[in-house]
Design an enzyme around this catalytic site. Structure first.
Site, PDB file in Angstrom:
ATOM      1  CD  GLU A 123      -3.074  -1.290   0.223  1.00 58.84           C
ATOM      2  OE1 GLU A 123      -2.977  -0.369  -0.534  1.00 58.84           O
ATOM      3  OE2 GLU A 123      -3.785  -2.238   0.401  1.00 58.84           O
ATOM      4  CG  HIS A 147      -4.258  -0.381   5.902  1.00 59.79           C
ATOM      5  ND1 HIS A 147      -5.809  -0.319   5.702  1.00 59.79           N
ATOM      6  CD2 HIS A 147      -4.176  -1.457   5.077  1.00 59.79           C
ATOM      7  CE1 HIS A 147      -6.434  -1.480   5.258  1.00 59.79           C
ATOM      8  NE2 HIS A 147      -5.457  -2.255   4.657  1.00 59.79           N
ATOM      9  CG  HIS A 149      -7.240  -5.868   7.643  1.00 61.55           C
ATOM     10  ND1 HIS A 149      -6.644  -7.096   7.034  1.00 61.55           N
ATOM     11  CD2 HIS A 149      -6.641  -4.886   6.895  1.00 61.55           C
ATOM     12  CE1 HIS A 149      -6.114  -6.620   5.783  1.00 61.55           C
ATOM     13  NE2 HIS A 149      -6.098  -5.293   5.659  1.00 61.55           N
ATOM     14  CD  GLU A 177     -13.580   7.828  23.084  1.00 62.51           C
ATOM     15  OE1 GLU A 177     -14.410   6.526  23.320  1.00 62.51           O
ATOM     16  OE2 GLU A 177     -12.741   8.117  23.288  1.00 62.51           O
ATOM     17  CG  HIS A 218      -9.340  -3.807   2.656  1.00 62.89           C
ATOM     18  ND1 HIS A 218      -8.534  -3.682   1.604  1.00 62.89           N
ATOM     19  CD2 HIS A 218      -8.555  -4.009   3.581  1.00 62.89           C
ATOM     20  CE1 HIS A 218      -7.351  -3.820   1.923  1.00 62.89           C
ATOM     21  NE2 HIS A 218      -7.094  -3.987   3.123  1.00 62.89           N
TER      22      HIS A 218
END
Ligand code: 2HA
Ligand code: ZN
Length: 279
Positions: A123, A147, A149, A177, A218
């Site tokens: 990525e 990133h 999952h 929050e 994803h």
């Protein structure tokens, strides 16, 4: 390869220790099955200069595919393609590395780590484009792109409409929050093939407005000035998604929620500007 060389400065660098800790924290949260997820940190000039004499014989320049001119000459700590977050703490030399961006901002090369043929995360184009956008949006303050999952965030992308508004509201209403932590809301990208330039461009367009972007079916992309803030943002979003999902699965109608008036009251008292488009 430079395994016999000294690397005390690199390994003792707070930015490197923080990077390794964040990988382990994400693993312990259950957000990094197998080789899932990736992390990058834009080093300061001082950090890069301090480490320079411990860098190795640099690798070949490789085209990024998307030019990131504002990142010319920058150094990034990155996770490796196909590497497991689970292994970063015990084996940083093979699982993470430092890459340099060339003077044109269109190619990278490895200057440390990712030993024995490792490459930066698949990525990387998305990370670099996001860095470029967030660096500009924050006047240079942003340094971390992450990133993961995140399980409950992913689950919600099967049942909520894939709009920024629907996700922002659902998250704001599921934990008090949230409007304080991400008052601008979150962006949502429809399902796309990971690792390419299309998803990089779509995500970075969203990152002009948002600190966090959800990838349908994803995972989650977040940004921040430091590891605590970026990890905290991912953690807050995932926790809120978990509550949202538990409420949806409770088998009871929703009797009360955080109303728009409540959201405005939070914004007023905490001095944040809520994205009015979503109210
Ligand atoms: O590194 O998470 O999106 C594997 C991934 C790709
Ligand atoms: Zn992923």
């Amino acid at each position: 390869m430079c395994r016999d060389r000294k690397m005390d400065k690199i390994m003792q660098l707070p930015a490197m220790k923080g990077f390794i800790r964040m990988c382990d924290d994400g693993w312990l949260q259950g957000w990094h099955e197998r080789n899932g997820g990736n992390l990058s940190y834009r080093m300061t000039r001082e950090e890069a200069a301090l480490c320079a004499d411990e860098f190795c014989e640099p690798g070949e320049w490789t085209a990024i595919g998307l030019p990131v001119r504002s990142l010319a000459g920058e150094y990034f700590i990155v996770t490796g393609s196909g590497k497991y977050f689970r292994n970063v703490k015990s084996d940083p030399l093979h699982t993470i590395g430092i890459v340099e961006i060339n003077g044109q901002g269109d190619a990278w090369r490895i200057v440390w780590g990712l030993e024995e043929g490792g490459r930066p995360t698949s990525e990387l184009p998305t990370h670099l484009m996001n860095h470029s956008v967030r660096k500009e949006a924050t006047g240079g303050a942003n340094r971390v792109i992450y990133h993961c999952h995140a399980t409950n965030v992913i689950a919600l992308t099967y049942v909520l409409p894939l709009t920024d508004r629907d996700f922002s509201r659902a998250l704001w209403q599921s934990a008090t929050e949230c409007p304080v932590v991400f008052p601008e809301g979150v962006g949502v990208c429809p399902w796309m093939v990971p690792g390419g330039t299309q998803i990089a461009e779509a995500t970075s367009r969203q990152m002009e407005k948002y600190q966090a972007v959800i990838w349908a079916q994803h995972g989650l992309f977040v940004s921040g000035p430091d590891y605590d803030t970026a990890f905290g943002l991912a953690h807050t979003i995932e926790k809120s998604a978990e509550i949202c999902r538990l409420v949806m699965a409770a088998g009871q109608p929703v009797r009360q929620t955080i109303t728009d008036e409540n959201l405005r009251a939070i914004a007023r008292d905490f001095g944040v500007e809520l994205n009015e488009e979503f109210l």
